[in-house]
Design a protein around this motif. Structure first.
Motif, PDB file in Angstrom:
ATOM      1  N   VAL A   1      12.062  -1.549  -9.136  1.00 51.19           N
ATOM      2  CA  VAL A   1      10.733  -0.957  -9.167  1.00 51.19           C
ATOM      3  C   VAL A   1      10.890   0.555  -9.149  1.00 51.19           C
ATOM      4  O   VAL A   1      11.490   1.111  -8.215  1.00 51.19           O
ATOM      5  N   THR A   2      10.366   1.227 -10.186  1.00 51.26           N
ATOM      6  CA  THR A   2      10.592   2.677 -10.309  1.00 51.26           C
ATOM      7  C   THR A   2       9.345   3.519 -10.107  1.00 51.26           C
ATOM      8  O   THR A   2       9.454   4.703  -9.790  1.00 51.26           O
ATOM      9  N   ALA A   3       8.146   2.954 -10.286  1.00 55.63           N
ATOM     10  CA  ALA A   3       6.940   3.763 -10.125  1.00 55.63           C
ATOM     11  C   ALA A   3       5.728   2.863  -9.972  1.00 55.63           C
ATOM     12  O   ALA A   3       5.669   1.758 -10.530  1.00 55.63           O
TER      13      ALA A   3
ATOM     14  N   VAL B   1       0.184  -2.369  -9.053  1.00 55.61           N
ATOM     15  CA  VAL B   1       0.944  -2.595 -10.281  1.00 55.61           C
ATOM     16  C   VAL B   1       2.127  -1.642 -10.240  1.00 55.61           C
ATOM     17  O   VAL B   1       1.978  -0.475  -9.859  1.00 55.61           O
ATOM     18  N   TRP B   2       3.315  -2.130 -10.646  1.00 56.69           N
ATOM     19  CA  TRP B   2       4.501  -1.274 -10.625  1.00 56.69           C
ATOM     20  C   TRP B   2       5.299  -1.426 -11.916  1.00 56.69           C
ATOM     21  O   TRP B   2       5.368  -2.513 -12.507  1.00 56.69           O
ATOM     22  N   LEU B   3       5.900  -0.331 -12.334  1.00 59.90           N
ATOM     23  CA  LEU B   3       6.821  -0.340 -13.460  1.00 59.90           C
ATOM     24  C   LEU B   3       8.191  -0.778 -12.968  1.00 59.90           C
ATOM     25  O   LEU B   3       8.683  -0.298 -11.940  1.00 59.90           O
ATOM     26  N   VAL B   4       8.793  -1.725 -13.698  1.00 58.83           N
ATOM     27  CA  VAL B   4      10.135  -2.209 -13.383  1.00 58.83           C
ATOM     28  C   VAL B   4      11.071  -1.800 -14.518  1.00 58.83           C
ATOM     29  O   VAL B   4      10.775  -2.047 -15.692  1.00 58.83           O
ATOM     30  N   GLU B   5      12.192  -1.172 -14.164  1.00 58.29           N
ATOM     31  CA  GLU B   5      13.192  -0.765 -15.146  1.00 58.29           C
ATOM     32  C   GLU B   5      14.573  -1.155 -14.635  1.00 58.29           C
ATOM     33  O   GLU B   5      14.940  -0.821 -13.506  1.00 58.29           O
ATOM     34  N   ASP B   6      15.292  -1.892 -15.467  1.00 52.07           N
ATOM     35  CA  ASP B   6      16.646  -2.335 -15.124  1.00 52.07           C
ATOM     36  C   ASP B   6      16.711  -3.015 -13.753  1.00 52.07           C
ATOM     37  O   ASP B   6      17.599  -2.748 -12.941  1.00 52.07           O
ATOM     38  N   GLY B   7      15.730  -3.875 -13.504  1.00 56.61           N
ATOM     39  CA  GLY B   7      15.727  -4.680 -12.286  1.00 56.61           C
ATOM     40  C   GLY B   7      15.267  -3.969 -11.041  1.00 56.61           C
ATOM     41  O   GLY B   7      15.375  -4.530  -9.946  1.00 56.61           O
TER      42      GLY B   7
ATOM     43  N   GLY C   1       1.383   4.572  -3.887  1.00 55.59           N
ATOM     44  CA  GLY C   1       0.924   5.954  -3.993  1.00 55.59           C
ATOM     45  C   GLY C   1       1.393   6.649  -5.268  1.00 55.59           C
ATOM     46  O   GLY C   1       2.385   6.272  -5.873  1.00 55.59           O
ATOM     47  N   ARG C   2       0.649   7.660  -5.681  1.00 54.06           N
ATOM     48  CA  ARG C   2       0.954   8.504  -6.844  1.00 54.06           C
ATOM     49  C   ARG C   2       1.228   7.660  -8.092  1.00 54.06           C
ATOM     50  O   ARG C   2       2.299   7.758  -8.710  1.00 54.06           O
ATOM     51  N   PRO C   3       0.272   6.834  -8.496  1.00 54.66           N
ATOM     52  CA  PRO C   3       0.494   5.984  -9.668  1.00 54.66           C
ATOM     53  C   PRO C   3       0.512   6.779 -10.962  1.00 54.66           C
ATOM     54  O   PRO C   3      -0.200   7.778 -11.112  1.00 54.66           O
ATOM     55  N   ILE C   4       1.324   6.333 -11.893  1.00 57.14           N
ATOM     56  CA  ILE C   4       1.354   6.917 -13.231  1.00 57.14           C
ATOM     57  C   ILE C   4       0.428   6.106 -14.130  1.00 57.14           C
ATOM     58  O   ILE C   4       0.009   5.005 -13.785  1.00 57.14           O
ATOM     59  N   GLU C   5       0.092   6.677 -15.294  1.00 60.57           N
ATOM     60  CA  GLU C   5      -0.697   5.941 -16.274  1.00 60.57           C
ATOM     61  C   GLU C   5       0.200   5.556 -17.438  1.00 60.57           C
ATOM     62  O   GLU C   5       1.031   6.347 -17.889  1.00 60.57           O
ATOM     63  N   LEU C   6       0.020   4.341 -17.920  1.00 57.69           N
ATOM     64  CA  LEU C   6       0.784   3.862 -19.068  1.00 57.69           C
ATOM     65  C   LEU C   6      -0.168   3.588 -20.231  1.00 57.69           C
ATOM     66  O   LEU C   6      -1.346   3.252 -20.016  1.00 57.69           O
ATOM     67  N   PRO C   7       0.296   3.711 -21.448  1.00 59.32           N
ATOM     68  CA  PRO C   7      -0.565   3.453 -22.605  1.00 59.32           C
ATOM     69  C   PRO C   7      -0.847   1.970 -22.745  1.00 59.32           C
ATOM     70  O   PRO C   7      -0.070   1.128 -22.289  1.00 59.32           O
ATOM     71  N   PRO C   8      -1.973   1.626 -23.374  1.00 66.56           N
ATOM     72  CA  PRO C   8      -2.247   0.213 -23.634  1.00 66.56           C
ATOM     73  C   PRO C   8      -1.164  -0.398 -24.525  1.00 66.56           C
ATOM     74  O   PRO C   8      -0.447   0.304 -25.235  1.00 66.56           O
TER      75      PRO C   8
ATOM     76  N   ALA D   1       0.829  -1.206   0.000  1.00 64.45           N
ATOM     77  CA  ALA D   1       0.000   0.000   0.000  1.00 64.45           C
ATOM     78  C   ALA D   1       0.866   1.259   0.000  1.00 64.45           C
ATOM     79  O   ALA D   1       0.586   2.221  -0.722  1.00 64.45           O
ATOM     80  N   ARG D   2       1.929   1.250   0.801  1.00 68.88           N
ATOM     81  CA  ARG D   2       2.806   2.430   0.856  1.00 68.88           C
ATOM     82  C   ARG D   2       3.537   2.658  -0.465  1.00 68.88           C
ATOM     83  O   ARG D   2       3.835   3.798  -0.839  1.00 68.88           O
ATOM     84  N   ALA D   3       3.824   1.573  -1.162  1.00 66.33           N
ATOM     85  CA  ALA D   3       4.537   1.701  -2.440  1.00 66.33           C
ATOM     86  C   ALA D   3       3.600   2.018  -3.595  1.00 66.33           C
ATOM     87  O   ALA D   3       4.067   2.275  -4.715  1.00 66.33           O
TER      88      ALA D   3
END
Length: 462
Positions: A403-405, A395-401, A211-218, A207-209
């Motif tokens: 979690v970034t957002a 749901v989280w974005l993962v970049e280069d191993g 917050g402030r989600p971004i939107e990604l394109p389909p 839950a703490r991680a």
């Protein structure tokens, strides 16, 4: 002899006396006791328990079949059940599909039965709820802790008689912060295995991680699905794909002997310990390999679907299997090859949004999504098992191993077999964990799953 087996035997004797020697009958007397402790707004608000003994009789008489049930287990109630079922059989149409009775057969050795879980008290469940709430560190929490106990006795006029029992415990909870939800859930045959504090820490970290989600394109994304999401895949595969009735009626994707999945995929139904060691027709249950090293090897059958498919029952008859088909009781996706060397899934419950089963997979991902959970999944096409649904609880974005957002929830439309097809699986978590079904005692056991492609078709809002 158990109470339930004694009841089943008494019904068989009544059938012989009232219907005559030519009647074929099978009886399952089952006792089910379930207790549920629910909490919301970080406090217990409901504690309920229910215990029922149900006797189910199926009778084949003069070429006609009828079934009946009762919860009245005294002499008058059992005699009334037999009389009503005999009368119903005489009004039923001829049953040319009758498959006969299960012959006498020994039960397979089952896992140990946990007496403490069967006898769990409201205090036992409340302690785990308390630990979950405290471990969430002030976040708003909600969920449940449940325990259940089942015992059963089966008998038929072919001389087959078996008895058994099973216990289950499950906990499912969320923690919420500023509209972001984190989830943690587990199931086990032992209540002692459920660590409320570890689950609360994990839910709060998510839950703490979130917050402030971004939107990604389909689009199509590489994904890591945590066990909570993989459980939905297993549930739909079991219900619509490895279902013997759907298979016999050519409504399933399953092709026995065909390489339909990636080499890394092995799925085994392991009902012993998760449910009674025999099914509604008295067929002994055993482990059933549905997929081995990517090759579809079996589907689940009751006696009706097995006869239609020219196969043998696999012990999956249930009250609804003649209508909905026989469904696996505890489908298990085998973990990755390093399971013996892995840490416990509870070893680092507060390590950001990532569970231990997914941690090594995240470290290897160049760019993609980490998805916690699926919900509101619905079948669009049963034959290819195209499912639509939403992500949930993180749901989280993962970049280069890393979690970034956090990412906003998204809708997906995806064929589950295609997503697990040859060459589509990039990795499996090193530890499989048991997850409770939301509505029944079915259990799903799975590791995290790293997939090459998942079709996300839009944001949850549109």
């Amino acid at each position: 002899m158990s109470v339930e087996l004694d009841i089943a035997g008494r019904v068989i004797e009544l059938v012989r006396r009232l219907a005559g020697a030519g009647a074929e009958a099978e009886v399952l007397a089952g006792h089910s006791a379930e207790a549920l402790t629910r909490f919301a707004n970080s406090a217990i608000h409901q504690n309920v328990a229910d215990a029922t003994t149900t006797v189910r009789l199926r009778l084949h008489l003069d070429g006609r079949t009828a079934a009946g049930s009762t919860t009245v287990t005294g002499a008058d109630g059992l005699e009334s059940l037999v009389e009503r079922t005999i009368a119903a059989s005489r009004l039923s149409p001829p049953d040319s599909a009758w498959t006969g009775l299960t012959p006498p057969d020994a039960l397979r050795p089952a896992a140990g039965f946990d007496e403490a879980t069967a006898a769990a008290t409201p205090q036992d469940r409340a302690e785990r709820v308390r630990d979950f709430v405290r471990a969430a560190g002030g976040l708003e929490t909600a969920g449940f802790c449940r325990t259940s106990y089942t015992s059963g006795g089966f008998a038929n006029t072919a001389g087959h008689a078996v008895q058994g029992r099973a216990a289950e415990a499950a906990m499912d909870g969320i923690a919420r912060l500023d509209g972001a939800d984190g989830v943690a859930r587990r199931a086990s045959g032992r209540l002692a295995d459920l660590d409320g504090a570890a689950l609360g820490v994990r839910a709060a970290a998510k839950a703490r991680a979130g917050g402030r989600p971004i939107e990604l394109p389909p689009g199509r994304y590489e994904v890591i699905l945590e066990p909570t999401a993989v459980a939905d895949i297993l549930g739909n595969l079991a219900t619509f794909g490895f279902n013997g009735k759907a298979f016999a009626q050519h409504q399933s994707f399953a092709e026995l002997g065909a390489q339909q999945f990636d080499d890394a995929i092995t799925i085994v139904d392991e009902p012993l310990g998760a449910t009674l060691p025999f099914d509604l027709e008295g067929t002994p249950r055993d482990a059933l390999v549905l997929v081995r090293d990517g090759t579809t090897s079996a589907v689940s059958h009751d006696r009706t679907s097995a006869a239609e498919a020219g196969a043998a029952s696999t012990g999956h008859a249930s009250e609804g299997s003649r209508s909905w088909g026989p469904i696996a009781a505890n489908p298990c996706l085998a973990p990755g090859p390093d399971a013996a060397d892995s840490d416990s899934a509870d070893s680092e419950p507060g390590d950001g949004p990532t569970e231990a089963s997914a941690r090594a997979l995240v470290a290897r991902m160049r760019r993609g999504l980490l998805i916690t959970d699926f919900w509101y999944t619905r079948v669009l096409d049963q034959k290819s098992l195209v499912i639509t649904g939403l992500t949930r609880n993180g749901v989280w974005l993962v970049e280069d191993g890393e979690v970034t957002a956090a990412v906003g929830n998204m809708r997906f439309t995806q064929s589950y077999p295609q997503a697990l097809g040859p060459g589509a699986v990039l990795g499996l978590g090193a530890e499989a964990v048991a997850m409770p079904d939301r509505w029944s005692g079915v259990r799903y056991t799975a590791p995290a799953l790293h997939l090459r492609s998942w079709n996300l078709t839009g944001n949850a809002s549109g």
